[in-house]
Design a protein around this motif. Structure first.
Motif, PDB file in Angstrom:
ATOM      1  N   THR A 144       0.816  -1.216   0.000  1.00 26.67           N
ATOM      2  CA  THR A 144       0.000   0.000   0.000  1.00 26.67           C
ATOM      3  C   THR A 144       0.849   1.264   0.000  1.00 26.67           C
ATOM      4  OG1 THR A 144      -0.146  -0.048   2.419  1.00 26.67           O
ATOM      5  CG2 THR A 144      -1.924  -1.110   1.182  1.00 26.67           C
ATOM      6  N   ASP A 145       2.148   1.129   0.206  1.00 21.68           N
ATOM      7  CA  ASP A 145       3.055   2.274   0.249  1.00 21.68           C
ATOM      8  C   ASP A 145       4.284   1.955  -0.608  1.00 21.68           C
ATOM      9  OD1 ASP A 145       4.419   4.578   0.929  1.00 21.68           O
ATOM     10  OD2 ASP A 145       4.993   3.870   2.920  1.00 21.68           O
ATOM     11  N   SER A 146       4.104   1.951  -1.913  1.00 23.74           N
ATOM     12  CA  SER A 146       5.172   1.516  -2.821  1.00 23.74           C
ATOM     13  C   SER A 146       6.385   2.446  -2.808  1.00 23.74           C
ATOM     14  CB  SER A 146       4.640   1.384  -4.243  1.00 23.74           C
ATOM     15  OG  SER A 146       4.155   2.629  -4.704  1.00 23.74           O
ATOM     16  N   LEU A 147       6.213   3.685  -2.384  1.00 25.36           N
ATOM     17  CA  LEU A 147       7.338   4.611  -2.307  1.00 25.36           C
ATOM     18  C   LEU A 147       8.042   4.553  -0.953  1.00 25.36           C
ATOM     19  CD1 LEU A 147       5.798   7.717  -4.095  1.00 25.36           C
ATOM     20  CD2 LEU A 147       7.324   5.980  -5.036  1.00 25.36           C
ATOM     21  N   LEU A 148       7.540   3.720  -0.051  1.00 26.25           N
ATOM     22  CA  LEU A 148       8.107   3.543   1.287  1.00 26.25           C
ATOM     23  C   LEU A 148       8.276   4.881   2.009  1.00 26.25           C
ATOM     24  CD1 LEU A 148      10.818   0.843   0.484  1.00 26.25           C
ATOM     25  CD2 LEU A 148       8.429   0.501   1.090  1.00 26.25           C
ATOM     26  N   THR A 149       7.165   5.595   2.116  1.00 26.07           N
ATOM     27  CA  THR A 149       7.191   6.909   2.751  1.00 26.07           C
ATOM     28  C   THR A 149       6.540   6.922   4.130  1.00 26.07           C
ATOM     29  OG1 THR A 149       5.146   7.506   1.621  1.00 26.07           O
ATOM     30  CG2 THR A 149       7.203   8.143   0.566  1.00 26.07           C
ATOM     31  N   ARG A 150       5.674   5.951   4.421  1.00 24.73           N
ATOM     32  CA  ARG A 150       4.958   5.931   5.705  1.00 24.73           C
ATOM     33  C   ARG A 150       5.520   4.851   6.620  1.00 24.73           C
ATOM     34  NH1 ARG A 150      -0.042   4.793   3.010  1.00 24.73           N
ATOM     35  NH2 ARG A 150       0.576   5.837   1.140  1.00 24.73           N
ATOM     36  N   ASP A 151       6.270   5.270   7.612  1.00 20.87           N
ATOM     37  CA  ASP A 151       6.877   4.349   8.570  1.00 20.87           C
ATOM     38  C   ASP A 151       5.800   3.855   9.547  1.00 20.87           C
ATOM     39  OD1 ASP A 151       8.481   2.952  10.290  1.00 20.87           O
ATOM     40  OD2 ASP A 151       9.580   4.695  11.013  1.00 20.87           O
ATOM     41  N   VAL A 152       5.607   2.539   9.617  1.00 21.44           N
ATOM     42  CA  VAL A 152       4.583   1.956  10.494  1.00 21.44           C
ATOM     43  C   VAL A 152       5.202   1.205  11.674  1.00 21.44           C
ATOM     44  CG1 VAL A 152       2.859   1.784   8.668  1.00 21.44           C
ATOM     45  CG2 VAL A 152       4.399  -0.137   9.098  1.00 21.44           C
ATOM     46  N   MET A 153       6.489   1.393  11.887  1.00 19.00           N
ATOM     47  CA  MET A 153       7.170   0.648  12.942  1.00 19.00           C
ATOM     48  C   MET A 153       6.584   0.940  14.325  1.00 19.00           C
ATOM     49  SD  MET A 153      11.192   0.350  13.771  1.00 19.00           S
ATOM     50  CE  MET A 153      11.390   1.744  14.851  1.00 19.00           C
ATOM     51  N   LYS A 154       6.231   2.173  14.597  1.00 19.79           N
ATOM     52  CA  LYS A 154       5.700   2.544  15.916  1.00 19.79           C
ATOM     53  C   LYS A 154       4.285   2.012  16.148  1.00 19.79           C
ATOM     54  CE  LYS A 154       9.014   5.610  17.020  1.00 19.79           C
ATOM     55  NZ  LYS A 154      10.252   4.953  16.817  1.00 19.79           N
ATOM     56  N   THR A 155       3.557   1.717  15.066  1.00 19.16           N
ATOM     57  CA  THR A 155       2.170   1.273  15.215  1.00 19.16           C
ATOM     58  C   THR A 155       1.994  -0.228  15.067  1.00 19.16           C
ATOM     59  OG1 THR A 155       1.716   1.680  12.874  1.00 19.16           O
ATOM     60  CG2 THR A 155       1.264   3.480  14.397  1.00 19.16           C
ATOM     61  N   MET A 156       3.010  -0.938  14.595  1.00 17.62           N
ATOM     62  CA  MET A 156       2.855  -2.386  14.430  1.00 17.62           C
ATOM     63  C   MET A 156       3.074  -3.089  15.767  1.00 17.62           C
ATOM     64  SD  MET A 156       6.345  -3.344  12.302  1.00 17.62           S
ATOM     65  CE  MET A 156       5.717  -4.859  11.758  1.00 17.62           C
ATOM     66  N   PRO A 157       2.437  -4.239  15.959  1.00 13.05           N
ATOM     67  CA  PRO A 157       2.603  -4.980  17.216  1.00 13.05           C
ATOM     68  C   PRO A 157       4.074  -5.358  17.443  1.00 13.05           C
ATOM     69  CG  PRO A 157       0.793  -5.888  15.928  1.00 13.05           C
ATOM     70  CD  PRO A 157       1.488  -4.885  15.055  1.00 13.05           C
ATOM     71  N   GLN A 158       4.534  -5.211  18.667  1.00 12.41           N
ATOM     72  CA  GLN A 158       5.931  -5.491  18.988  1.00 12.41           C
ATOM     73  C   GLN A 158       6.305  -6.949  18.755  1.00 12.41           C
ATOM     74  OE1 GLN A 158       8.516  -3.351  19.780  1.00 12.41           O
ATOM     75  NE2 GLN A 158       6.966  -1.959  18.968  1.00 12.41           N
ATOM     76  N   ASP A 159       5.366  -7.857  18.998  1.00 14.67           N
ATOM     77  CA  ASP A 159       5.680  -9.271  18.767  1.00 14.67           C
ATOM     78  C   ASP A 159       5.888  -9.549  17.279  1.00 14.67           C
ATOM     79  OD1 ASP A 159       2.921  -8.818  18.449  1.00 14.67           O
ATOM     80  OD2 ASP A 159       2.470 -10.938  18.734  1.00 14.67           O
ATOM     81  N   THR A 160       5.165  -8.851  16.411  1.00 11.32           N
ATOM     82  CA  THR A 160       5.351  -9.000  14.967  1.00 11.32           C
ATOM     83  C   THR A 160       6.720  -8.470  14.561  1.00 11.32           C
ATOM     84  OG1 THR A 160       2.985  -8.753  14.589  1.00 11.32           O
ATOM     85  CG2 THR A 160       4.426  -8.386  12.694  1.00 11.32           C
ATOM     86  N   LEU A 161       7.080  -7.322  15.075  1.00  9.98           N
ATOM     87  CA  LEU A 161       8.387  -6.741  14.779  1.00  9.98           C
ATOM     88  C   LEU A 161       9.505  -7.646  15.275  1.00  9.98           C
ATOM     89  CD1 LEU A 161      10.004  -4.339  13.701  1.00  9.98           C
ATOM     90  CD2 LEU A 161       9.766  -3.301  15.961  1.00  9.98           C
ATOM     91  N   ARG A 162       9.363  -8.196  16.461  1.00 10.15           N
ATOM     92  CA  ARG A 162      10.359  -9.096  17.035  1.00 10.15           C
ATOM     93  C   ARG A 162      10.500 -10.364  16.183  1.00 10.15           C
ATOM     94  NH1 ARG A 162       9.353  -7.873  21.848  1.00 10.15           N
ATOM     95  NH2 ARG A 162       7.425  -9.027  22.000  1.00 10.15           N
ATOM     96  N   GLN A 163       9.368 -10.907  15.734  1.00 14.20           N
ATOM     97  CA  GLN A 163       9.382 -12.115  14.907  1.00 14.20           C
ATOM     98  C   GLN A 163      10.058 -11.846  13.557  1.00 14.20           C
ATOM     99  OE1 GLN A 163       5.493 -13.590  13.927  1.00 14.20           O
ATOM    100  NE2 GLN A 163       6.267 -15.496  13.108  1.00 14.20           N
ATOM    101  N   MET A 164       9.746 -10.721  12.942  1.00 12.25           N
ATOM    102  CA  MET A 164      10.343 -10.381  11.652  1.00 12.25           C
ATOM    103  C   MET A 164      11.852 -10.161  11.792  1.00 12.25           C
ATOM    104  SD  MET A 164       7.445  -7.900  10.043  1.00 12.25           S
ATOM    105  CE  MET A 164       8.226  -7.740   8.450  1.00 12.25           C
ATOM    106  N   THR A 165      12.265  -9.542  12.884  1.00 12.73           N
ATOM    107  CA  THR A 165      13.682  -9.312  13.128  1.00 12.73           C
ATOM    108  C   THR A 165      14.414 -10.634  13.324  1.00 12.73           C
ATOM    109  OG1 THR A 165      13.180  -7.178  14.125  1.00 12.73           O
ATOM    110  CG2 THR A 165      15.336  -8.114  14.612  1.00 12.73           C
ATOM    111  N   GLN A 166      13.810 -11.536  14.070  1.00 11.58           N
ATOM    112  CA  GLN A 166      14.420 -12.849  14.292  1.00 11.58           C
ATOM    113  C   GLN A 166      14.537 -13.628  12.987  1.00 11.58           C
ATOM    114  OE1 GLN A 166      15.779 -13.868  17.116  1.00 11.58           O
ATOM    115  NE2 GLN A 166      16.479 -15.686  16.065  1.00 11.58           N
ATOM    116  N   GLN A 167      13.516 -13.539  12.147  1.00 13.43           N
ATOM    117  CA  GLN A 167      13.548 -14.223  10.859  1.00 13.43           C
ATOM    118  C   GLN A 167      14.665 -13.659   9.979  1.00 13.43           C
ATOM    119  OE1 GLN A 167       9.953 -13.936   8.558  1.00 13.43           O
ATOM    120  NE2 GLN A 167      10.513 -15.666   7.281  1.00 13.43           N
ATOM    121  N   LYS A 168      14.832 -12.353   9.977  1.00 11.81           N
ATOM    122  CA  LYS A 168      15.905 -11.723   9.209  1.00 11.81           C
ATOM    123  C   LYS A 168      17.262 -12.217   9.682  1.00 11.81           C
ATOM    124  CE  LYS A 168      18.052  -8.451  10.546  1.00 11.81           C
ATOM    125  NZ  LYS A 168      19.356  -7.969  11.032  1.00 11.81           N
TER     126      LYS A 168
END
Length: 65
Positions: free
Chosen positions: A21-45
């Motif tokens: 939905t943000d092909s230009l990567l202009t809207r940072d959603v890091m502060k609004t996404m669930p922390q467990d999702t962010l943690r899981q994505m970081t671990q996968q990376k």
């Protein structure tokens, strides 16, 4: 929702974007996404990078199986 993570020197996550939905990567959603999702994505990376480095070190990096 599909998300792209942005990193600074392979350390901490600096931003997260919903690329469908943000092909230009202009809207940072890091502060609004669930922390467990962010943690899981970081671990996968981290696991993907670790697997890649192990294959490079063992000369087992191949395309397809």
């Amino acid at each position: 929702m599909p998300t792209v993570l942005s990193y600074l020197h392979y350390q901490d996550v600096t931003a997260a974007y919903r690329y469908r939905t943000d092909s230009l990567l202009t809207r940072d959603v890091m502060k609004t996404m669930p922390q467990d999702t962010l943690r899981q994505m970081t671990q996968q990376k981290k696991s993907i990078i670790q697997q890649y480095m192990q294959r490079m070190n063992n000369d087992k990096l191949v395309v397809g199986d």
